[in-house]
Each structure stands twice: as structure tokens, then as C-alpha cells.
Design a protein around this motif. Structure first.
Motif, PDB file in Angstrom:
ATOM      1  N   GLY A   8       5.271 -37.260  43.417  1.00  0.00           N
ATOM      2  CA  GLY A   8       6.475 -37.612  44.611  1.00  0.00           C
ATOM      3  C   GLY A   8       6.824 -39.009  44.473  1.00  0.00           C
ATOM      4  O   GLY A   8       6.005 -39.727  43.885  1.00  0.00           O
ATOM      5  N   VAL A   9       7.995 -39.428  44.973  1.00  0.00           N
ATOM      6  CA  VAL A   9       8.482 -40.755  44.759  1.00  0.00           C
ATOM      7  C   VAL A   9       8.907 -41.346  46.199  1.00  0.00           C
ATOM      8  O   VAL A   9       9.580 -40.517  46.968  1.00  0.00           O
ATOM      9  N   ALA A  10       8.517 -42.541  46.596  1.00  0.00           N
ATOM     10  CA  ALA A  10       8.812 -43.119  47.952  1.00  0.00           C
ATOM     11  C   ALA A  10      10.355 -43.913  47.353  1.00  0.00           C
ATOM     12  O   ALA A  10      10.321 -44.971  46.777  1.00  0.00           O
ATOM     13  N   LEU A  11      11.326 -43.283  47.908  1.00  0.00           N
ATOM     14  CA  LEU A  11      12.735 -43.885  47.403  1.00  0.00           C
ATOM     15  C   LEU A  11      13.117 -45.032  47.919  1.00  0.00           C
ATOM     16  O   LEU A  11      12.764 -45.189  48.987  1.00  0.00           O
ATOM     17  N   VAL A  12      13.320 -45.965  47.431  1.00  0.00           N
ATOM     18  CA  VAL A  12      14.163 -47.202  47.684  1.00  0.00           C
ATOM     19  C   VAL A  12      15.360 -46.971  48.162  1.00  0.00           C
ATOM     20  O   VAL A  12      16.069 -45.845  48.013  1.00  0.00           O
ATOM     21  N   THR A  13      15.818 -47.799  49.195  1.00  0.00           N
ATOM     22  CA  THR A  13      17.098 -47.757  49.814  1.00  0.00           C
ATOM     23  C   THR A  13      18.066 -48.769  49.111  1.00  0.00           C
ATOM     24  O   THR A  13      17.791 -49.902  49.036  1.00  0.00           O
ATOM     25  N   PRO A  14      19.089 -48.074  48.369  1.00  0.00           N
ATOM     26  CA  PRO A  14      20.019 -49.150  47.666  1.00  0.00           C
ATOM     27  C   PRO A  14      21.036 -49.879  48.717  1.00  0.00           C
ATOM     28  O   PRO A  14      21.556 -49.216  49.736  1.00  0.00           O
ATOM     29  N   PHE A  15      21.228 -51.157  48.540  1.00  0.00           N
ATOM     30  CA  PHE A  15      22.309 -51.705  49.309  1.00  0.00           C
ATOM     31  C   PHE A  15      23.197 -52.599  48.445  1.00  0.00           C
ATOM     32  O   PHE A  15      22.773 -52.702  47.162  1.00  0.00           O
ATOM     33  N   HIS A  16      24.504 -52.589  49.155  1.00  0.00           N
ATOM     34  CA  HIS A  16      25.414 -53.667  48.425  1.00  0.00           C
ATOM     35  C   HIS A  16      25.092 -55.003  48.612  1.00  0.00           C
ATOM     36  O   HIS A  16      24.433 -55.349  49.496  1.00  0.00           O
ATOM     37  N   SER A  17      25.806 -55.799  48.044  1.00  0.00           N
ATOM     38  CA  SER A  17      25.708 -57.361  48.211  1.00  0.00           C
ATOM     39  C   SER A  17      25.751 -57.616  49.636  1.00  0.00           C
ATOM     40  O   SER A  17      25.193 -58.840  50.047  1.00  0.00           O
ATOM     41  N   ASP A  18      26.540 -57.104  50.432  1.00  0.00           N
ATOM     42  CA  ASP A  18      26.771 -57.453  51.874  1.00  0.00           C
ATOM     43  C   ASP A  18      25.500 -56.882  52.777  1.00  0.00           C
ATOM     44  O   ASP A  18      25.674 -57.092  53.872  1.00  0.00           O
ATOM     45  N   GLU A  24      26.469 -44.212  46.971  1.00  0.00           N
ATOM     46  CA  GLU A  24      26.734 -43.829  45.842  1.00  0.00           C
ATOM     47  C   GLU A  24      25.660 -44.019  44.950  1.00  0.00           C
ATOM     48  O   GLU A  24      25.158 -43.170  44.218  1.00  0.00           O
ATOM     49  N   SER A  25      25.058 -45.239  44.870  1.00  0.00           N
ATOM     50  CA  SER A  25      23.628 -45.370  44.044  1.00  0.00           C
ATOM     51  C   SER A  25      22.517 -44.478  44.718  1.00  0.00           C
ATOM     52  O   SER A  25      21.710 -44.297  43.659  1.00  0.00           O
ATOM     53  N   LEU A  26      22.392 -44.346  46.132  1.00  0.00           N
ATOM     54  CA  LEU A  26      21.317 -43.427  46.268  1.00  0.00           C
ATOM     55  C   LEU A  26      21.240 -41.978  45.721  1.00  0.00           C
ATOM     56  O   LEU A  26      20.461 -41.442  45.433  1.00  0.00           O
ATOM     57  N   GLY A 265      21.937 -48.722  40.782  1.00  0.00           N
ATOM     58  CA  GLY A 265      21.903 -49.691  42.041  1.00  0.00           C
ATOM     59  C   GLY A 265      21.888 -50.940  41.734  1.00  0.00           C
ATOM     60  O   GLY A 265      22.184 -51.322  40.530  1.00  0.00           O
ATOM     61  N   THR A 266      21.475 -51.894  42.592  1.00  0.00           N
ATOM     62  CA  THR A 266      21.347 -53.259  42.451  1.00  0.00           C
ATOM     63  C   THR A 266      20.181 -53.898  43.003  1.00  0.00           C
ATOM     64  O   THR A 266      19.124 -52.972  43.585  1.00  0.00           O
ATOM     65  N   GLU A 267      19.951 -55.015  42.623  1.00  0.00           N
ATOM     66  CA  GLU A 267      18.658 -55.519  43.072  1.00  0.00           C
ATOM     67  C   GLU A 267      18.287 -55.945  44.638  1.00  0.00           C
ATOM     68  O   GLU A 267      17.658 -56.650  45.158  1.00  0.00           O
ATOM     69  N   HIS A 268      19.578 -55.826  45.249  1.00  0.00           N
ATOM     70  CA  HIS A 268      19.797 -56.480  46.592  1.00  0.00           C
ATOM     71  C   HIS A 268      18.749 -55.963  47.506  1.00  0.00           C
ATOM     72  O   HIS A 268      18.538 -54.435  47.590  1.00  0.00           O
ATOM     73  N   VAL A 269      17.880 -56.621  48.606  1.00  0.00           N
ATOM     74  CA  VAL A 269      17.181 -56.309  49.306  1.00  0.00           C
ATOM     75  C   VAL A 269      17.641 -57.045  50.669  1.00  0.00           C
ATOM     76  O   VAL A 269      18.034 -57.702  50.624  1.00  0.00           O
TER      77      VAL A 269
END
Length: 293
Positions: A8-18, A24-26, A265-269
Motif C-alpha cells: 500500500g502507499v500513503a499518497l502525498v497531496t500535490p500542491f500548486h505554487s499558491d 491533475e497531478s493527484l 507534481g511538484t515539490e511544493h508543501v
């Protein structure tokens, strides 16, 4: 709960720069996991930065994820926290469509006693329409669900079906395996010790690193499940450096950077997390070709 066996994988939540959610990345990430061989997905586990999402955002992610998966593989929802009443309310109102279980992290910061932890999960179990997976991660919560409390919960509540164990204590893992009901599942919650945990009887892993490397993680878990520990060891060793680097500057910052390098996706957190340092980025770039081999 055969749905909870395997990788199983604990999915990250992709974010835009804002800071807004990048759906879309999800969608791309979900497809990447399915084609990579993941057996099930966890939506909004702690790796999904769920603590920084508001209620509306959380329900939007759960709904979107269920629609994107469309029943192709099992789905688990992460619902936890240290306000028991709030967790119970969220569990009670959760739309279970498309989901097979709820993963609920042990209460953090408050450092409840074992009696408090038991009462917390009792309230959740009585409110939930879905089976519950306990999540023990003392390095983050500040307290640990003891093996005795885990087994007591497993015996007292038929819908508490598994524990995701990230305590790092092999004594605890062994005690759970010795004393648990036969159908209660031990799941690794810590990528680097999955191989030895599965040798003790764990049925699989809920992974962080699989966000970036689903095939390698799936291969490792499936080899262990088949009893091929020699083959699993090769994959295990190839992953170790990358796993370590993913956690140098806090989770999920490292794995989000790898996903960016993979054009997913991006590295944004979201704050209080920040992106990883240039030094860590360089180390990850050096490790990535080795893992790809």
C-alpha cells in the motif's frame, strides 16, 4: 481483509505554487501507483499533509480519489487526530463509497495513557461504518500504543482489523504476532524494516517511498509475501539510501522532490514544512540513477 495484504502507499497531496491542491497531478500520481503494481492506496494519511487541509479540502480529496480509482484497487481513508470528538464526527460523516477501511493515527501531542488510547479507539470503532486500522508512530505522536493495548482493541472490537506499526520495536511486533486474534493484521509502517517485519508475519507495508517508486516497493513486498527473502533483499538494499534521504528534511518533502524529478507534481508543501535543502536534492539526484538500475 485481504484488501490490506500486500503493498500500500500513503499518497502525498500535490500542491500548486499558491498552495492550492493540484488535482491533475493527484490523478497522475494515482495512475502511476496503479500501473506500478500497488495493491491498495491510502488517501490522506499523515504523509498527505492532512493536518494542513481544512474539512472541505479533505472531503474533496477523498471524493476525487475514489472517482479516479473507480474501484480498480482498494482504497483506505486516513482519519485521525488528537481531538477524539472531532475524529468521531469526521468518521461518522465520511462517505464510505469506494473505501474499504479507515487508517487512524494514534492521538498526538497529548501523550494519553494506554487507558486514554483505548477509549479513543473505542469511540472511533463504535462510530465507524468501515473497518479500522490502528496507526502507531511514536516518533511523531509522542506516545506509543502498547502491544497489550493493540491486542486488547483487536479482541474487543471486531471492526478493528489491523495495525500499521511504525514503532521500530521488534519486541512489540513479536508480542502482537504472538497474542493477536488470528485474523488481525500486522502491517509495516516503516519502509526500511518491511523485510524483517514480514519475516515475522506482517502482511505488507503502507509505504511513503512507493509514491516515487511503486514498482520497486511492490516487488519487495510481493517477494517477501512469496517467501523469497533472498530476492527481496536485493530490492531492499537498493532502496535504503533513497529511503533515508526522503526523511532527512522531513516527510513528505523528500519524496515530493523525487516526484517532481519524475514529472509527477511538484515539490511544493504547506507550512510549517518547507522544501528540502539543495544539499539533500543533490544527494537524491545521485541516488536516483542507482535505484533505477
Amino acid at each position: 481483509m485481504k484488501e490490506l495484504h500486500g503493498a500500500g502507499v500513503a499518497l502525498v497531496t500535490p500542491f500548486h505554487s499558491d498552495g492550492s491542491i493540484d488535482f491533475e497531478s493527484l490523478a497522475t500520481l494515482i495512475e502511476y501507483q496503479i500501473t506500478g503494481g500497488m495493491d491498495y492506496l491510502v488517501s490522506l494519511g499523515t504523509t498527505g499533509e492532512v493536518a494542513t487541509l481544512n474539512k472541505k479540502e479533505k472531503f474533496a480529496v477523498w471524493e476525487f480519489t475514489a472517482k479516479q480509482v473507480a474501484g480498480r484497487i482498494p482504497l483506505v481513508a486516513g482519519i485521525g487526530g488528537n481531538n477524539t470528538a472531532e475524529v468521531v464526527a469526521e468518521v461518522s460523516s465520511f462517505d464510505v463509497s469506494g473505501y474499504c477501511a479507515i487508517l487512524s493515527v494514534s492521538p498526538y501531542y497529548s501523550k494519553p495513557t494506554q487507558a486514554g488510547i483505548y477509549a479513543h479507539y473505542k469511540a472511533i470503532a463504535e462510530a465507524s461504518k468501515l473497518p479500522i486500522i490502528l496507526y502507531n508512530v511514536p516518533s511523531r505522536t509522542g506516545s506509543s500504543i502498547s502491544s497489550a493495548t493493540t491486542v486488547r482493541l483487536a479482541k474487543d472490537f471486531a471492526n478493528i482489523v489491523a495495525t500499521k506499526e511504525a514503532s521500530g520495536s521488534f519486541a512489540q511486533f513479536s508480542e502482537i504476532m504472538r497474542d493477536k486474534p488470528a485474523d488481525f493484521l500486522l502491517i509495516s509502517g516503516d519502509d526500511p524494516i518491511t523485510l524483517p517485519m514480514m519475516s515475522l508475519g506482517a502482511v505488507g507495508l503502507i509505504s511513503v517511498v512507493a509514491n516515487a517508486y511503486p514498482k520497486q516497493i511492490a516487488d519487495l513486498v510481493h517477494a517477501c509475501a512469496a517467501g523469497d527473502y533472498v530476492g527481496a533483499r536485493t530490492t531492499h538494499n537498493s532502496l535504503l539510501e533513497t529511503i533515508d534521504l526522503c526523511f532527512v528534511d522531513a516527510n513528505p518533502c523528500g519524496v515530493k522532490y523525487i516526484l517532481q524529478e519524475l514529472y509527477i507534481g511538484t515539490e511544493h508543501v504547506r507550512l510549517p514544512l518547507v522544501t528540502i535543502t539543495d544539499a539533500t536534492k543533490e544527494a537524491i539526484k545521485q541516488a536516483m540513477p542507482l535505484l533505477a538500475q
